[in-house]
Design a protein around this motif. Structure first.
Motif, PDB file in Angstrom:
ATOM      1  N   SER A   1      64.031  96.735  60.665  1.00  5.48           N
ATOM      2  CA  SER A   1      63.282  95.805  61.052  1.00  5.48           C
ATOM      3  C   SER A   1      63.262  94.281  60.579  1.00  5.48           C
ATOM      4  CB  SER A   1      61.686  96.471  60.814  1.00  5.48           C
ATOM      5  OG  SER A   1      61.515  97.657  61.422  1.00  5.48           O
TER       6      SER A   1
ATOM      7  N   THR B   1      59.471  91.343  55.983  1.00  9.10           N
ATOM      8  CA  THR B   1      59.194  90.449  57.141  1.00  9.10           C
ATOM      9  C   THR B   1      57.803  91.222  57.503  1.00  9.10           C
ATOM     10  OG1 THR B   1      60.490  91.738  58.661  1.00  9.10           O
ATOM     11  CG2 THR B   1      61.474  90.115  57.672  1.00  9.10           C
TER      12      THR B   1
ATOM     13  N   CYS C   1      66.791  92.816  61.299  1.00 12.87           N
ATOM     14  CA  CYS C   1      66.331  92.224  62.783  1.00 12.87           C
ATOM     15  C   CYS C   1      65.906  90.838  62.632  1.00 12.87           C
ATOM     16  CB  CYS C   1      65.710  93.243  63.621  1.00 12.87           C
ATOM     17  SG  CYS C   1      66.789  94.423  64.450  1.00 12.87           S
ATOM     18  N   VAL C   2      64.665  90.973  62.075  1.00 10.86           N
ATOM     19  CA  VAL C   2      63.829  89.588  61.906  1.00 10.86           C
ATOM     20  C   VAL C   2      64.552  88.700  61.336  1.00 10.86           C
ATOM     21  CG1 VAL C   2      61.726  88.443  60.931  1.00 10.86           C
ATOM     22  CG2 VAL C   2      61.879  90.767  62.044  1.00 10.86           C
TER      23      VAL C   2
ATOM     24  N   ARG D   1      65.839  88.454  73.077  1.00 10.54           N
ATOM     25  CA  ARG D   1      65.953  88.963  71.802  1.00 10.54           C
ATOM     26  C   ARG D   1      65.001  90.094  71.260  1.00 10.54           C
ATOM     27  NH1 ARG D   1      67.923  85.075  68.068  1.00 10.54           N
ATOM     28  NH2 ARG D   1      69.430  83.628  68.971  1.00 10.54           N
ATOM     29  N   ARG D   2      64.364  90.619  72.307  1.00  5.75           N
ATOM     30  CA  ARG D   2      63.456  91.433  71.936  1.00  5.75           C
ATOM     31  C   ARG D   2      63.988  93.076  71.780  1.00  5.75           C
ATOM     32  NH1 ARG D   2      59.845  90.947  77.106  1.00  5.75           N
ATOM     33  NH2 ARG D   2      62.164  91.169  77.952  1.00  5.75           N
TER      34      ARG D   2
ATOM     35  N   VAL E   1      59.794  93.898  68.867  1.00  6.90           N
ATOM     36  CA  VAL E   1      58.577  93.427  69.684  1.00  6.90           C
ATOM     37  C   VAL E   1      57.572  94.638  69.840  1.00  6.90           C
ATOM     38  CG1 VAL E   1      59.742  94.856  71.875  1.00  6.90           C
ATOM     39  CG2 VAL E   1      58.290  92.825  72.140  1.00  6.90           C
TER      40      VAL E   1
ATOM     41  N   GLU F   1      63.608  89.872  67.540  1.00  4.54           N
ATOM     42  CA  GLU F   1      62.330  90.059  67.637  1.00  4.54           C
ATOM     43  C   GLU F   1      61.958  91.722  67.704  1.00  4.54           C
ATOM     44  OE1 GLU F   1      58.155  89.262  70.244  1.00  4.54           O
ATOM     45  OE2 GLU F   1      60.189  88.209  70.961  1.00  4.54           O
TER      46      GLU F   1
ATOM     47  N   ALA G   1      57.361  92.487  60.648  1.00  8.29           N
ATOM     48  CA  ALA G   1      57.797  93.668  61.281  1.00  8.29           C
ATOM     49  C   ALA G   1      58.250  94.660  60.226  1.00  8.29           C
ATOM     50  CB  ALA G   1      58.883  93.319  62.402  1.00  8.29           C
TER      51      ALA G   1
END
Lengths: 460, 460
Positions: free
Chosen positions: A324, B252, A327-328, A308-309, A335, A333, B254
Motif C-alpha cells: 500500500s 501513507t 503504491c501510494v 491509477r486505481r 482505491v 491509488e 492507505a
C-alpha cells in the motif's frame, strides 16, 4: 517493406553468413562464436574463412577469403585482429555483403588517435559500399525467428522465441538481460550488442524494432546518445506503437568516464537532459539492469490500465501494508472498493476478514473468487497479487493459467509478486508471458510503468 | 545480567514450554506449530495442554490444564479460541509462568469494542502477574541458540545458527526475511513476530537484541510506533552498539489503514517523522522486504568503511558504468586511483586495459591480484566486485574464501554483486556471512548503508 525493416534483414534474417576469423583453436572467440552459431540451430549456410586453415572447422569447409566464396552471403561476422579489420571490411563490400558484425575490439575505446582513425575509416568503407555495421566491440547479435545465435557468451540454453527485443551498448548488460529472459522463460525476438556504435546507433535498432512484426516491446541500454535529435525523433515515433524501456548510463561524471573507456562514448548526457528526452519521447526509464528486464517484460502480457486505481490481493497482511505504501509513493491509488465488491468478496472470505483494500486472504480462502471479484470491479484498473512463496494454498503453477485468463477476459493488468524459486512455476508463468516479480518494489514499479505509458499514449 | 536480557530469557531460552491448545488434528495450528517445535530439535520439556484430549500427542503426554503440570514452565504458547485466551492467561500467571506467546488472533485488529477490551484485559492480567506477552496475532518466535522454532510457517529446513536478529510486526514480512536468510545460508539468532504488540513493543525486542550476546545486527519491521519517545531512546542507545535496519510501513494513508486492519496499529506515523527518528537514532532505513534483509545482512561480515571512496572491480564493462552512476547517485565517490595502484594492476591485466576506476578485467585476467591491489590501496575505503553470473573464469564458490580473507586482512568491506543462482556458491558465501547481491542497486545500497552507519557512529 519499410526501409528500416529491409535494411536490417541481412543482419537479423541472413540467408547465409561469412564467418571471418574461424579457427579450430577452442580457446579462441573464432571457435567459440562459430560453435554457438551451429549450436543455435541456424539453418542457413555458414562459410568459415581463414587463409591459414585448410581442414574443415566444425564440419564446415573453410575458405581462404570472402572473394573465394561461391555466393555473396548476407552477413559477415568479423573476429580477427584489429589491424586487419578495415581491409576485410573492404573485401566484404567488394563481395556485396550487406551487413557486418564486428566483434573485434581495440578501436576508439582504447587510447590513441590511430585506433580512433581506424574506426572512422572502417565505417567510411562500409557506408560507401552500402553495408551496415554492428560494433566494433560488440558481443554479438541473436534473432530467434532465424535461430541465430552469434554470441560471445558461454553456451546458453536454446532461446525461446518471443517478442521482446534488446539493444544494448554493453555486452555484459545485454547478456544479463538475456540471462534473465532465460531464467524467467520469457522469449525474445532480437538481441543486439551495439558496441562502439561506430555505424549503427541505438536509434537505428529502435527504429527497426519499431517496424519488426516479431517485436512487441523494446529494451534498450545506452551509455550516451550521439545524435540526440535523431534519437528523439525515432523514439517518439516508435513509442507510439511499442513501449521502449531504457536504462541510461553515463549520467554522472564517473559513469561517463567509465563509458568512455568501455565503448568510446564521448557523449556525456546530463541527468536532466535524459529526463527531458524520456518525458517527451514517452520512454520508460529503468534504474538498474534487473529493473530494465522486469519493467520491459511487464508489457508482454499485460494490457495497459485505464487509470491509477489499484486493488491489492494478498496472502499476508504485512505484504499488503508494505505494498500500500509503495503504491501510494509511486503515485498509484489504493482505491476504496464499492460495497458490491465487498459483498462479493464476503462469499469467499471468513466473516472476520479486513473489509479493506488490500484484501488480505490470510490463510488463502478461495483466492480464485477474490481475484475474479477484484478484476471485475469497475472501480479497479489494475490488480497487485502478493502470494509470498505461493506454496501450499496458492501454488503458482496452478494460478498461472487463472491469472492469464482473467487478464484476457477483463483486459486489466494483474501483476504477480512472488518469492517463488520453483522452476516449474516460473516456467508455467513464462509460457504465458508472465513473470513473478521478486520484490514488492519491482512489482509496483512495473505497474506504475504500465500506468505511465498508458497515460503518455492518452496524452499525445 | 542486564534487565532486558533477564526478562527475555524465558521467551528465547525457555527451559520448558506449556503448549496450550495442542491437538491431534493435523489441519490445525495446534498440531502444526507443536510439530514445528519438535522438528526444530528443541531440547527442553514440552507439555501439550488440552482438556479434551487424553491420548498422547506426537508422543507427548497431554495435560488438561496448566494447573496440572508437574512444574512451572518458562513459556506458554497459546493457540486456542480468542474467547478463552484471557482466562488462560490468568491460569498461566497463577502457575507463575514468566512468558507467553499468543498466536491466537481476532483481538483489536478485528472490528468491535469487545475485542479491543479483551486485548486490554489480557495484557492487564499478564502485567499484574509479571508475565511478558508476545502478540496476540503473532506467527511465532524462533531462537537458534535454543533450537527453538515456534512458528506457523510451513515446515522450513533446519535453521542455521547465526547473529542476525529479526523483530517484525508482521508474520508474513518476518517469514519473508527468514526465508531469505535460509536461501542465502545466513544464520540468525532470534526471531519474533510481534503481532498486535499489546504488551511487548518493537522497542522492547530491540532493547533485548541490543544486550543479547548472540546478536550482532538487528532487522526490524514496524507498521506504526506506539511509544515514540521510548522507541527513540532505546533505538539511539542500541544503535551505538549494533546496527538497526528497519522497514517502516504505514507511512501513507492507505498503508496506515491497511496496518490498522492487519495488526491493530493506530499510530499513523508521517514519513517526515520517521525520517527524523531514523536520523536521530542512527537507524538504517530499508524500502522493501528484500532490501531489509540485504542491508541488514551486509553488517555481518563487513567492517565499517572509513570513508566514501569506492573502487569498482568488474568482469563486464557495462556493469561498471551502471555501478559508477549508481554509486555517485548514492553519495559514494568512485575515486581516482593512485599511480602506484595502476602500476600494480598492470601486472595482472593486458596492456589495453582501461586504466580507470572501474577496473574492467574484461575476460577476467587474474582477478585475485586485482582485488588485492584495490583492497590494499590506501585511497580506497570499500570495494564493489561485479562478477555477473561468475561462471567460468571467476567461480563464486572459489572466490568466497578469497573475499573473506581480504576483508579480514585489510579491514575493508568487499561487496559482491552477482547474478549467480548456483546453490553451492551461495552456500559457500553464506558460510562466511557473505551474500551475493542480486542487483547493482542493492549492492550499492548495502555499501552506502555501511558508509552512513559508519558516519553516524563517528558523528555521535
Amino acid at each position: 517493406m519499410p526501409e528500416a525493416l529491409e535494411g536490417f534483414e541481412p543482419l537479423f534474417n541472413p540467408r547465409s553468413i561469412a564467418f571471418i576469423g574461424a579457427t579450430r583453436n577452442k580457446a579462441k572467440w573464432g571457435f567459440m562464436i562459430l560453435s554457438n552459431i551451429l549450436l543455435g540451430g541456424y539453418k542457413g549456410k555458414v562459410y568459415p574463412i581463414n587463409p591459414n586453415e585448410d581442414e574443415d572447422i566444425l564440419g564446415l569447409k573453410v575458405y581462404p577469403t570472402v572473394y573465394s566464396l561461391p555466393e555473396s552471403p548476407d552477413l559477415a561476422v568479423i573476429v580477427i585482429p584489429q589491424s586487419a579489420v578495415s581491409q576485410t571490411i573492404k573485401e566484404c563490400v567488394d563481395k556485396r555483403i550487406k551487413a557486418s558484425l564486428v566483434i573485434t575490439s581495440g578501436f576508439a575505446e582504447v587510447a590513441g588517435e590511430e585506433r580512433k582513425r581506424a574506426e572512422v575509416e572502417m565505417v567510411e568503407i562500409a557506408r560507401k559500399g552500402g553495408m551496415i555495421l554492428v560494433g566494433p566491440n560488440s558481443n554479438g547479435i541473436a534473432s530467434t525467428p532465424s535461430d541465430l545465435n552469434i554470441l560471445m557468451s558461454l553456451p546458453l540454453p536454446p532461446f525461446r522465441k518471443g517478442s521482446l527485443a534488446i539493444t544494448s551498448r554493453s555486452g555484459s548488460v545485454g547478456t544479463s538481460v538475456l540471462r534473465r529472459s532465460i531464467a524467467y522463460n520469457i522469449g525474445f525476438s532480437r538481441y543486439a550488442s551495439n558496441g562502439n556504435e561506430a555505424d549503427l546507433h541505438i536509434e537505428d535498432y529502435i527504429e527497426y524494432f519499431g517496424e519488426d512484426p516479431q517485436t512487441k516491446t523494446i529494451l534498450a541500454y545506452t551509455e550516451g546518445i550521439q545524435q540526440g535529435r535523431k534519437f528523439l525523433e525515432i523514439a517518439t515515433k516508435v513509442s507510439r506503437k511499442k513501449p521502449i524501456t531504457m536504462l541510461m548510463s553515463g549520467v554522472t561524471e564517473a559513469g561517463a568516464r567509465a563509458a568512455r573507456y568501455h565503448t568510446a562514448s564521448f557523449y556525456y548526457g546530463r541527468e536532466s537532459t535524459y529526463q527531458a528526452i524520456c518525458k517527451q519521447a514517452g520512454i520508460i526509464r529503468a534504474n538498474d539492469i534487473a529493473e530494465l528486464f522486469n519493467i520491459g517484460a511487464s508489457f508482454l502480457a499485460q494490457p495497459l490500465p485505464r487509470g491509477r486505481r489499484v486493488a491489492i490481493l494478498t496472502m499476508g497482511g504485512g505484504w499488503g501494508v508494505v505494498a500500500s505504501d509503495t503504491c501510494v509513493k509511486a503515485g498509484l491509488e489504493v482505491v476504496e472498493l464499492p460495497d458490491e465488491t465487498y459483498k462479493e468478496l464476503n462469499r469467499f472470505l471468513p466473516w472476520w476478514w479486513s473489509h479493506n483494500n488490500p484484501v488480505d486472504t490470510a490463510t488463502g480462502f478461495k483466492w480464485e473468487g477474490c481475484l475474479e471479484a477484484l478484476t471485475r470491479c469497475p472501480a479497479v484498473d489494475a490488480i497487485l497479487l502478493l502470494t509470498g512463496t505461493g506454496r501450499g494454498v496458492m501454488p503458482i503453477g496452478e494460478i498461472a493459467p487463472a491469472i492469464r485468463e482473467l487478464i484476457d477476459q477483463y483486459n486489466k493488468p494483474i501483476i504477480l509478486c512472488s518469492e517463488t524459486r520453483e522452476e516449474e512455476a516460473i516456467k508455467e508463468l513464462g509460457q504465458r508471458d508472465l513473470i513473478p516479480y521478486p520484490s514488492i518494489s519491482q512489482a509496483v514499479k512495473a505497474l506504475a510503468s504500465l500506468v505511465s505509458y498508458s497515460e503518455y499514449l492518452a496524452s499525445i
